[in-house]
Design a protein around this motif. Sequence first.
Motif, PDB file in Angstrom:
ATOM      1  N   ILE A 115       0.857  -1.164   0.201  1.00  0.00           N
ATOM      2  CA  ILE A 115       0.000   0.064  -0.072  1.00  0.00           C
ATOM      3  C   ILE A 115       0.997   1.234   0.048  1.00  0.00           C
ATOM      4  O   ILE A 115       1.573   1.472   1.073  1.00  0.00           O
ATOM      5  N   GLY A 116       0.793   1.774  -1.192  1.00  0.00           N
ATOM      6  CA  GLY A 116       1.761   3.232  -0.853  1.00  0.00           C
ATOM      7  C   GLY A 116       3.250   2.518  -1.157  1.00  0.00           C
ATOM      8  O   GLY A 116       3.585   1.849  -1.965  1.00  0.00           O
ATOM      9  N   ASP A 117       4.109   3.156  -0.151  1.00  0.00           N
ATOM     10  CA  ASP A 117       5.498   2.622   0.049  1.00  0.00           C
ATOM     11  C   ASP A 117       5.441   1.844   1.237  1.00  0.00           C
ATOM     12  O   ASP A 117       6.774   1.499   1.730  1.00  0.00           O
ATOM     13  N   ILE A 118       4.609   1.185   1.706  1.00  0.00           N
ATOM     14  CA  ILE A 118       4.584   0.260   2.877  1.00  0.00           C
ATOM     15  C   ILE A 118       4.316  -1.039   2.501  1.00  0.00           C
ATOM     16  O   ILE A 118       3.303  -1.480   1.743  1.00  0.00           O
ATOM     17  N   LYS A 119       5.290  -1.881   2.547  1.00  0.00           N
ATOM     18  CA  LYS A 119       5.097  -3.397   2.278  1.00  0.00           C
ATOM     19  C   LYS A 119       4.604  -4.152   3.695  1.00  0.00           C
ATOM     20  O   LYS A 119       4.920  -4.038   4.584  1.00  0.00           O
ATOM     21  N   ILE A 120       3.670  -5.269   3.165  1.00  0.00           N
ATOM     22  CA  ILE A 120       2.708  -5.518   4.431  1.00  0.00           C
ATOM     23  C   ILE A 120       2.741  -7.337   4.082  1.00  0.00           C
ATOM     24  O   ILE A 120       2.857  -7.682   2.910  1.00  0.00           O
ATOM     25  N   ILE A 121       3.257  -7.840   5.281  1.00  0.00           N
ATOM     26  CA  ILE A 121       3.186  -9.238   5.225  1.00  0.00           C
ATOM     27  C   ILE A 121       1.966  -9.882   6.394  1.00  0.00           C
ATOM     28  O   ILE A 121       2.495  -9.695   7.494  1.00  0.00           O
ATOM     29  N   PRO A 122       1.118 -10.383   6.020  1.00  0.00           N
ATOM     30  CA  PRO A 122       0.103 -10.958   7.107  1.00  0.00           C
ATOM     31  C   PRO A 122       0.581 -12.415   7.388  1.00  0.00           C
ATOM     32  O   PRO A 122       0.891 -13.110   6.557  1.00  0.00           O
ATOM     33  N   TYR A 123       0.644 -12.614   8.716  1.00  0.00           N
ATOM     34  CA  TYR A 123       1.175 -13.827   9.428  1.00  0.00           C
ATOM     35  C   TYR A 123      -0.047 -14.635  10.124  1.00  0.00           C
ATOM     36  O   TYR A 123      -0.859 -13.951  10.985  1.00  0.00           O
ATOM     37  N   LEU A 124      -0.723 -15.854   9.696  1.00  0.00           N
ATOM     38  CA  LEU A 124      -1.704 -16.210  10.409  1.00  0.00           C
ATOM     39  C   LEU A 124      -1.074 -16.812  11.806  1.00  0.00           C
ATOM     40  O   LEU A 124      -0.257 -17.047  12.183  1.00  0.00           O
ATOM     41  N   CYS A 125      -2.019 -16.352  12.716  1.00  0.00           N
ATOM     42  CA  CYS A 125      -1.855 -16.545  14.031  1.00  0.00           C
ATOM     43  C   CYS A 125      -3.143 -17.208  14.967  1.00  0.00           C
ATOM     44  O   CYS A 125      -4.186 -17.265  14.033  1.00  0.00           O
ATOM     45  N   ASP A 126      -2.998 -17.619  15.855  1.00  0.00           N
ATOM     46  CA  ASP A 126      -4.029 -18.561  16.673  1.00  0.00           C
ATOM     47  C   ASP A 126      -4.801 -17.345  17.603  1.00  0.00           C
ATOM     48  O   ASP A 126      -4.026 -16.375  18.184  1.00  0.00           O
ATOM     49  N   HIS A 127      -6.009 -17.367  17.654  1.00  0.00           N
ATOM     50  CA  HIS A 127      -6.967 -16.726  18.226  1.00  0.00           C
ATOM     51  C   HIS A 127      -8.086 -17.138  18.329  1.00  0.00           C
ATOM     52  O   HIS A 127      -8.427 -18.216  17.733  1.00  0.00           O
ATOM     53  N   SER A 128      -9.161 -16.857  19.448  1.00  0.00           N
ATOM     54  CA  SER A 128     -10.592 -17.223  19.439  1.00  0.00           C
ATOM     55  C   SER A 128     -11.390 -16.919  18.088  1.00  0.00           C
ATOM     56  O   SER A 128     -12.544 -17.298  18.089  1.00  0.00           O
ATOM     57  N   ALA A 129     -10.972 -16.455  17.197  1.00  0.00           N
ATOM     58  CA  ALA A 129     -11.191 -15.802  16.012  1.00  0.00           C
ATOM     59  C   ALA A 129     -10.561 -16.622  14.876  1.00  0.00           C
ATOM     60  O   ALA A 129      -9.245 -16.702  14.936  1.00  0.00           O
ATOM     61  N   PHE A 130     -11.116 -17.308  13.927  1.00  0.00           N
ATOM     62  CA  PHE A 130     -10.604 -18.051  12.745  1.00  0.00           C
ATOM     63  C   PHE A 130      -9.896 -17.185  11.789  1.00  0.00           C
ATOM     64  O   PHE A 130     -10.737 -16.061  11.556  1.00  0.00           O
ATOM     65  N   ASP A 131      -8.801 -17.495  11.289  1.00  0.00           N
ATOM     66  CA  ASP A 131      -8.210 -16.736  10.198  1.00  0.00           C
ATOM     67  C   ASP A 131      -7.891 -15.280  10.515  1.00  0.00           C
ATOM     68  O   ASP A 131      -8.234 -14.440  10.128  1.00  0.00           O
ATOM     69  N   ALA A 132      -7.051 -15.138  11.875  1.00  0.00           N
ATOM     70  CA  ALA A 132      -6.825 -14.185  12.437  1.00  0.00           C
ATOM     71  C   ALA A 132      -5.234 -13.830  12.219  1.00  0.00           C
ATOM     72  O   ALA A 132      -4.484 -15.002  11.911  1.00  0.00           O
ATOM     73  N   TYR A 133      -4.933 -12.433  11.993  1.00  0.00           N
ATOM     74  CA  TYR A 133      -3.486 -12.076  11.631  1.00  0.00           C
ATOM     75  C   TYR A 133      -2.734 -11.334  12.390  1.00  0.00           C
ATOM     76  O   TYR A 133      -3.385 -10.510  13.031  1.00  0.00           O
ATOM     77  N   MET A 134      -1.428 -11.433  12.352  1.00  0.00           N
ATOM     78  CA  MET A 134      -0.415 -10.321  12.687  1.00  0.00           C
ATOM     79  C   MET A 134       0.065  -9.557  11.466  1.00  0.00           C
ATOM     80  O   MET A 134      -0.070 -10.366  10.345  1.00  0.00           O
ATOM     81  N   PHE A 135       0.523  -8.366  11.517  1.00  0.00           N
ATOM     82  CA  PHE A 135       0.893  -7.995  10.244  1.00  0.00           C
ATOM     83  C   PHE A 135       2.370  -7.445  10.595  1.00  0.00           C
ATOM     84  O   PHE A 135       2.531  -6.694  11.421  1.00  0.00           O
ATOM     85  N   LEU A 136       3.230  -7.598   9.545  1.00  0.00           N
ATOM     86  CA  LEU A 136       4.689  -7.229   9.448  1.00  0.00           C
ATOM     87  C   LEU A 136       4.479  -5.834   8.445  1.00  0.00           C
ATOM     88  O   LEU A 136       4.373  -6.074   7.475  1.00  0.00           O
ATOM     89  N   LEU A 137       4.935  -4.780   8.950  1.00  0.00           N
ATOM     90  CA  LEU A 137       5.081  -3.485   8.022  1.00  0.00           C
ATOM     91  C   LEU A 137       6.508  -3.192   7.953  1.00  0.00           C
ATOM     92  O   LEU A 137       7.494  -3.077   8.737  1.00  0.00           O
ATOM     93  N   ASP A 138       6.674  -2.921   6.686  1.00  0.00           N
ATOM     94  CA  ASP A 138       8.110  -2.479   6.174  1.00  0.00           C
ATOM     95  C   ASP A 138       8.040  -1.145   5.441  1.00  0.00           C
ATOM     96  O   ASP A 138       7.740  -1.342   4.283  1.00  0.00           O
ATOM     97  N   CYS A 139       8.679  -0.202   5.824  1.00  0.00           N
ATOM     98  CA  CYS A 139       9.109   1.049   5.288  1.00  0.00           C
ATOM     99  C   CYS A 139       9.882   1.815   5.751  1.00  0.00           C
ATOM    100  O   CYS A 139      10.442   1.920   7.012  1.00  0.00           O
ATOM    101  N   GLU A 140      10.572   2.655   4.814  1.00  0.00           N
ATOM    102  CA  GLU A 140      11.578   3.456   5.072  1.00  0.00           C
ATOM    103  C   GLU A 140      12.645   3.085   6.073  1.00  0.00           C
ATOM    104  O   GLU A 140      13.155   3.832   7.071  1.00  0.00           O
TER     105      GLU A 140
END
Length: 399
Positions: A115-140
């Motif tokens: 998104i713009g100049d921000i790179k994003i990688i979504p990592y599947l994680c465990d939670h009481s919601a199915f298909d939940a994510y952490m986000f790694l943001l890489d910019c500047e």
Amino acid sequence: MEINIIRGQNQIGGSIIEISSKSTKIILDIGSNLEDKEIVVPEIDGLFKGEAKYDGVLISHYHSDHVGLATRILPDIPIYMGEKSYEIHKVSNEYMEREYLKEPKVFKVEEEFIIGDIKIIPYLCDHSAFDAYMFLLDCEGKKILYTGDFRSNGRKSFEPLLRKLPKVDVLITEGTNLSNNKIGKINLTEKELEKKGIEILEGNDRPVFVLMASTNIDRIVTFYKIANATKRLFLIDTYAGQITATIGGNIPNPRTFSNVKIFLTSSRKHEILENYKKNKISRDKIANSSFLMCVRASMKKYLEKYPEEFSFEGCTMFYSMWEGYKKQENMKEFLEFMKEKGVKIISLHTSGHADEKDFDRLIKKVEPKIIIPVHTENSEWFKRYENCEVICDKNIIKI
């Protein structure tokens, strides 16, 4: 880069976190406040009103304290969600006749998007919601990890996720379970819950109820396994049936699992029941079966109409939700109703959020220079990590 905790610092839920570079602005989660009886939209220019000033909104999962305001943002701002997370959000809100997101952008596990100049990688994680994510943001030249909500005690192993995560400059982390009354408590695993449930029901041939959230898919799997082990039919209503059938695969559902039966609590939803002709079951047949039934507090009227020959006396009901819900009027009424019917109520629950050892493992792995606690009432707890700067008393942080 700049991080602005618009909302979510020193409170649980209602998170709205802004990340901005020189040319891009995004939002991490856009939740409604848990204590609000009606949705209250904050006065944020460029997000909810005026001309759009944001390039995207990332949703970690479908719980309302993370997605509750998504339908209220300006239409020109794209929203990003996991595929199954969105499907559950859609089908559950459709069933309840509530507003839901229309056609967000869908990301995939560990597939980088920009998104713009921000790179994003979504990592599947465990939670009481199915298909939940952490986000790694890489910019500047900086890396930010946003945990969303996570835990290590579900049915996904925590270790594979930890191995994938890199060292980061900033960790924005939840801390739901760090309230003083929870410090020192280690979460039971879903497998331990399963074992306890089976042990409790040993030698008991009476019907069993479980009071739980229909969107807590790990818990549905847990009680399905308990039902199988104790030779009971697993019963879910049309709401839970729609959700589990939408996920499909190896999740117990009335479309492909012969021992999962679906029942109707409202005549208004009869069309849904007709989609599962092989596995639908009537109230009369249920009353003459050995079963484990998933229920919600809203099912009081449905259960009141059970045939007179069906006795609730000696039945068990597992309460498998947050204890705080017991303060709500409809929950109080339902629990009292079941007690009056002679049902024994047993708490059998575990948290959908990280405990202290989970934070230790995560922080040891990603070695953040800065920790920004959100979604917690005890930010000060993180100050034990002496090699990190812990920021819990200011909203805007430049990195």
